[in-house]
Design a protein around this motif. Structure first.
Motif, PDB file in Angstrom:
ATOM      1  N   ALA A 158      19.903 -26.946 -92.054  1.00 56.45           N
ATOM      2  CA  ALA A 158      19.886 -26.173 -93.295  1.00 56.45           C
ATOM      3  C   ALA A 158      21.309 -25.880 -93.775  1.00 56.45           C
ATOM      4  O   ALA A 158      21.609 -25.985 -94.967  1.00 56.45           O
ATOM      5  CB  ALA A 158      19.113 -24.873 -93.093  1.00 56.45           C
ATOM      6  N   LEU A 159      22.185 -25.543 -92.826  1.00 57.54           N
ATOM      7  CA  LEU A 159      23.560 -25.198 -93.199  1.00 57.54           C
ATOM      8  C   LEU A 159      24.397 -26.425 -93.539  1.00 57.54           C
ATOM      9  O   LEU A 159      25.514 -26.287 -94.041  1.00 57.54           O
ATOM     10  CB  LEU A 159      24.221 -24.403 -92.076  1.00 57.54           C
ATOM     11  CG  LEU A 159      23.541 -23.080 -91.693  1.00 57.54           C
ATOM     12  CD1 LEU A 159      24.415 -22.284 -90.736  1.00 57.54           C
ATOM     13  CD2 LEU A 159      23.213 -22.252 -92.925  1.00 57.54           C
ATOM     14  N   SER A 160      23.881 -27.608 -93.275  1.00 55.38           N
ATOM     15  CA  SER A 160      24.623 -28.832 -93.600  1.00 55.38           C
ATOM     16  C   SER A 160      24.354 -29.314 -95.025  1.00 55.38           C
ATOM     17  O   SER A 160      24.968 -30.282 -95.473  1.00 55.38           O
ATOM     18  CB  SER A 160      24.268 -29.945 -92.616  1.00 55.38           C
ATOM     19  OG  SER A 160      22.926 -30.394 -92.823  1.00 55.38           O
ATOM     20  N   ILE A 161      23.457 -28.657 -95.739  1.00 53.93           N
ATOM     21  CA  ILE A 161      23.159 -29.051 -97.126  1.00 53.93           C
ATOM     22  C   ILE A 161      24.424 -28.873 -97.965  1.00 53.93           C
ATOM     23  O   ILE A 161      25.083 -27.834 -97.919  1.00 53.93           O
ATOM     24  CB  ILE A 161      22.001 -28.216 -97.693  1.00 53.93           C
ATOM     25  CG1 ILE A 161      20.719 -28.478 -96.893  1.00 53.93           C
ATOM     26  CG2 ILE A 161      21.766 -28.535 -99.168  1.00 53.93           C
ATOM     27  CD1 ILE A 161      19.555 -27.602 -97.307  1.00 53.93           C
ATOM     28  N   LYS A 162      24.760 -29.896 -98.738  1.00 59.69           N
ATOM     29  CA  LYS A 162      25.985 -29.889 -99.541  1.00 59.69           C
ATOM     30  C   LYS A 162      25.696 -29.559-101.006  1.00 59.69           C
ATOM     31  O   LYS A 162      24.564 -29.689-101.483  1.00 59.69           O
ATOM     32  CB  LYS A 162      26.670 -31.256 -99.458  1.00 59.69           C
ATOM     33  CG  LYS A 162      27.002 -31.727 -98.054  1.00 59.69           C
ATOM     34  CD  LYS A 162      28.061 -30.867 -97.405  1.00 59.69           C
ATOM     35  CE  LYS A 162      28.477 -31.416 -96.041  1.00 59.69           C
ATOM     36  NZ  LYS A 162      29.430 -30.521 -95.361  1.00 59.69           N
ATOM     37  N   GLY A 163      26.754 -29.185-101.696  1.00 57.40           N
ATOM     38  CA  GLY A 163      26.625 -28.900-103.123  1.00 57.40           C
ATOM     39  C   GLY A 163      26.117 -30.097-103.899  1.00 57.40           C
ATOM     40  O   GLY A 163      25.432 -29.949-104.917  1.00 57.40           O
ATOM     41  N   GLY A 164      26.446 -31.304-103.400  1.00 55.34           N
ATOM     42  CA  GLY A 164      25.981 -32.516-104.059  1.00 55.34           C
ATOM     43  C   GLY A 164      24.475 -32.708-103.980  1.00 55.34           C
ATOM     44  O   GLY A 164      23.915 -33.534-104.709  1.00 55.34           O
ATOM     45  N   ASP A 165      23.809 -31.968-103.087  1.00 57.21           N
ATOM     46  CA  ASP A 165      22.348 -32.066-102.966  1.00 57.21           C
ATOM     47  C   ASP A 165      21.628 -31.229-104.016  1.00 57.21           C
ATOM     48  O   ASP A 165      20.406 -31.317-104.154  1.00 57.21           O
ATOM     49  CB  ASP A 165      21.901 -31.601-101.570  1.00 57.21           C
ATOM     50  CG  ASP A 165      22.417 -32.504-100.464  1.00 57.21           C
ATOM     51  OD1 ASP A 165      22.399 -33.735-100.660  1.00 57.21           O
ATOM     52  OD2 ASP A 165      22.835 -31.988 -99.411  1.00 57.21           O
ATOM     53  N   LEU A 166      22.394 -30.398-104.737  1.00 55.92           N
ATOM     54  CA  LEU A 166      21.800 -29.523-105.744  1.00 55.92           C
ATOM     55  C   LEU A 166      21.699 -30.226-107.097  1.00 55.92           C
ATOM     56  O   LEU A 166      22.533 -31.062-107.432  1.00 55.92           O
ATOM     57  CB  LEU A 166      22.649 -28.253-105.890  1.00 55.92           C
ATOM     58  CG  LEU A 166      22.791 -27.378-104.636  1.00 55.92           C
ATOM     59  CD1 LEU A 166      23.731 -26.217-104.913  1.00 55.92           C
ATOM     60  CD2 LEU A 166      21.437 -26.871-104.173  1.00 55.92           C
ATOM     61  N   PRO A 167      20.711 -29.866-107.902  1.00 53.18           N
ATOM     62  CA  PRO A 167      19.586 -28.991-107.552  1.00 53.18           C
ATOM     63  C   PRO A 167      18.609 -29.730-106.644  1.00 53.18           C
ATOM     64  O   PRO A 167      18.445 -30.945-106.754  1.00 53.18           O
ATOM     65  CB  PRO A 167      18.956 -28.673-108.909  1.00 53.18           C
ATOM     66  CG  PRO A 167      19.262 -29.883-109.745  1.00 53.18           C
ATOM     67  CD  PRO A 167      20.623 -30.358-109.301  1.00 53.18           C
ATOM     68  N   LEU A 168      17.972 -29.006-105.747  1.00 50.62           N
ATOM     69  CA  LEU A 168      17.026 -29.631-104.830  1.00 50.62           C
ATOM     70  C   LEU A 168      15.829 -30.181-105.589  1.00 50.62           C
ATOM     71  O   LEU A 168      15.334 -29.553-106.530  1.00 50.62           O
ATOM     72  CB  LEU A 168      16.543 -28.609-103.783  1.00 50.62           C
ATOM     73  CG  LEU A 168      17.597 -28.049-102.819  1.00 50.62           C
ATOM     74  CD1 LEU A 168      16.938 -27.119-101.809  1.00 50.62           C
ATOM     75  CD2 LEU A 168      18.346 -29.169-102.109  1.00 50.62           C
ATOM     76  N   GLY A 169      15.384 -31.351-105.162  1.00 50.38           N
ATOM     77  CA  GLY A 169      14.203 -31.951-105.758  1.00 50.38           C
ATOM     78  C   GLY A 169      12.984 -31.720-104.887  1.00 50.38           C
ATOM     79  O   GLY A 169      12.943 -30.783-104.091  1.00 50.38           O
ATOM     80  N   GLU A 170      12.009 -32.592-105.016  1.00 51.13           N
ATOM     81  CA  GLU A 170      10.784 -32.444-104.230  1.00 51.13           C
ATOM     82  C   GLU A 170      10.980 -32.869-102.782  1.00 51.13           C
ATOM     83  O   GLU A 170      10.180 -32.512-101.916  1.00 51.13           O
ATOM     84  CB  GLU A 170       9.657 -33.268-104.866  1.00 51.13           C
ATOM     85  CG  GLU A 170       9.241 -32.748-106.238  1.00 51.13           C
ATOM     86  CD  GLU A 170       8.054 -33.493-106.790  1.00 51.13           C
ATOM     87  OE1 GLU A 170       7.619 -34.482-106.153  1.00 51.13           O
ATOM     88  OE2 GLU A 170       7.542 -33.095-107.847  1.00 51.13           O
ATOM     89  N   THR A 171      12.038 -33.642-102.503  1.00 51.24           N
ATOM     90  CA  THR A 171      12.353 -34.051-101.141  1.00 51.24           C
ATOM     91  C   THR A 171      13.852 -33.908-100.900  1.00 51.24           C
ATOM     92  O   THR A 171      14.637 -33.822-101.848  1.00 51.24           O
ATOM     93  CB  THR A 171      11.938 -35.518-100.858  1.00 51.24           C
ATOM     94  OG1 THR A 171      12.663 -36.382-101.757  1.00 51.24           O
ATOM     95  CG2 THR A 171      10.443 -35.703-101.041  1.00 51.24           C
ATOM     96  N   LEU A 172      14.218 -33.870 -99.626  1.00 47.56           N
ATOM     97  CA  LEU A 172      15.622 -33.750 -99.240  1.00 47.56           C
ATOM     98  C   LEU A 172      15.891 -34.661 -98.058  1.00 47.56           C
ATOM     99  O   LEU A 172      15.108 -34.700 -97.107  1.00 47.56           O
ATOM    100  CB  LEU A 172      15.944 -32.302 -98.865  1.00 47.56           C
ATOM    101  CG  LEU A 172      17.354 -32.014 -98.332  1.00 47.56           C
ATOM    102  CD1 LEU A 172      18.383 -32.197 -99.439  1.00 47.56           C
ATOM    103  CD2 LEU A 172      17.432 -30.588 -97.764  1.00 47.56           C
ATOM    104  N   SER A 173      16.995 -35.395 -98.115  1.00 47.13           N
ATOM    105  CA  SER A 173      17.398 -36.246 -97.002  1.00 47.13           C
ATOM    106  C   SER A 173      18.231 -35.414 -96.028  1.00 47.13           C
ATOM    107  O   SER A 173      19.209 -34.767 -96.425  1.00 47.13           O
ATOM    108  CB  SER A 173      18.220 -37.431 -97.507  1.00 47.13           C
ATOM    109  OG  SER A 173      18.708 -38.205 -96.432  1.00 47.13           O
ATOM    110  N   VAL A 174      17.819 -35.412 -94.755  1.00 51.12           N
ATOM    111  CA  VAL A 174      18.460 -34.586 -93.742  1.00 51.12           C
ATOM    112  C   VAL A 174      18.966 -35.472 -92.609  1.00 51.12           C
ATOM    113  O   VAL A 174      18.281 -36.412 -92.198  1.00 51.12           O
ATOM    114  CB  VAL A 174      17.460 -33.548 -93.175  1.00 51.12           C
ATOM    115  CG1 VAL A 174      18.094 -32.744 -92.057  1.00 51.12           C
ATOM    116  CG2 VAL A 174      16.973 -32.632 -94.281  1.00 51.12           C
TER     117      VAL A 174
END
Length: 298
Positions: free
Chosen positions: A155-171
């Motif tokens: 969760a803490l590795s999510i970057k600003g470039g991932d915003l805005p979050l969509g329906e899925t997230l690559s982790v």
């Protein structure tokens, strides 16, 4: 070679080649450091020469210091990896660590929290935050753990470039393994609320979740916030941030999710790691039966 030379080579191997998590790197380095302090080594070859009886004597001394079975097992695993690495460094690619079996461990079941408790904890950390944006931040992180099954580090590795979050997230999880997780609307809204309140600029390559001074958020702050919320709600000590991930898995399984899908969502390397949740679900079912069946009531 000096102790520092051994440890630096070991750290580089764990970080750059094995892609171990920071927590694992610290634990493995600590185990190696204790062994190197116990007996002085001048070369990788001397470390490789450690045999089973010597390693057993060392672990017996560690146990005399108060280590329990689980800690001894972790120490043994770390030392076996270090000794095998020493063999590679010494040019003995066929060398293996001593064949020493660790103590038997009783595998405990994860203790999930109920859906209501998970929601209440998320709301409580929001209310207890020292500032509105900190409360919103902690709520968003906990919802990611419960609603998407993430580990705190993920969760803490999510970057600003991932915003805005969509329906899925690559982790990117343990072992640098990539997976795709679904993001529920309530999670997206919580993250958006935090981002709007956050007083610090969030860069594309920087972390989304930041501390009070704008730097990367320490996982300990989330653990502290969860502990405060747990006490306020009267929940047991087992209600930890990681328990929210357990709850995500248990509740999905109870709702009919299959093990293979759950394995992918959790990022487990083996199905065996996921199968423990079938036992958790059965335990929950039995508890419900005992509490509801008239013959079980006293």
């Amino acid at each position: 070679m000096t102790e520092a030379d051994f440890l630096e080579a070991w750290r580089e191997h764990l970080t750059d080649h094995r892609h171990r998590s920071p927590h694992t790197v610290r634990a493995y380095l600590s185990a190696a450091s204790r062994l190197l302090a116990f007996r002085k080594f001048a070369s990788w070859g001397q470390i490789t020469a450690i045999d089973g009886p010597e390693l057993r004597r060392y672990l017996a001394r560690r146990r005399a210091d108060g280590l329990g079975n689980a800690s001894v097992a972790r120490e043994l695993s770390a030392l076996k990896a270090f000794i095998a690495f020493a063999g590679q460094q010494a040019g003995r690619h066929d060398a293996t660590a001593p064949r020493l079996r660790g103590p038997r461990l009783k595998k405990g079941l994860p203790r999930p929290v109920s859906p209501d408790d998970a929601r209440n904890v998320a709301e409580m950390v929001s209310a207890l935050g020292q500032q509105d944006w900190i409360g919103a931040r902690d709520r968003a992180v906990l919802l990611l753990l419960y609603g998407a099954g993430l580990r705190i580090a993920e969760a803490l590795s999510i970057k600003g470039g991932d915003l805005p979050l969509g329906e899925t997230l690559s982790v990117i999880g343990k072992g640098r393994k990539q997976r795709i997780v679904p993001i529920l609307p309530i999670i997206r809204e919580a993250v958006e609320d935090y981002v709007e309140r956050c007083p610090w600029p969030l860069s594309k390559d920087g972390p989304v979740f930041v501390g009070v001074k704008g730097g990367p958020l320490n996982p300990g702050m989330i653990q502290k916030a969860m502990a405060q919320a747990r006490k306020a709600l009267g929940l047991p000590a087992t209600a930890t941030p990681h328990a929210l991930r357990h709850s995500f898995a248990t509740h999905l399984l109870g709702a009919g999710a299959d093990l293979r899908s759950l394995q992918e969502l959790l990022g487990h390397a083996s199905l065996g790691s996921t199968q423990i949740y079938t036992k958790v679900d059965t335990a929950t079912l039995l508890d419900s039966y005992r509490n509801a069946h008239p013959r079980e009531k006293k």
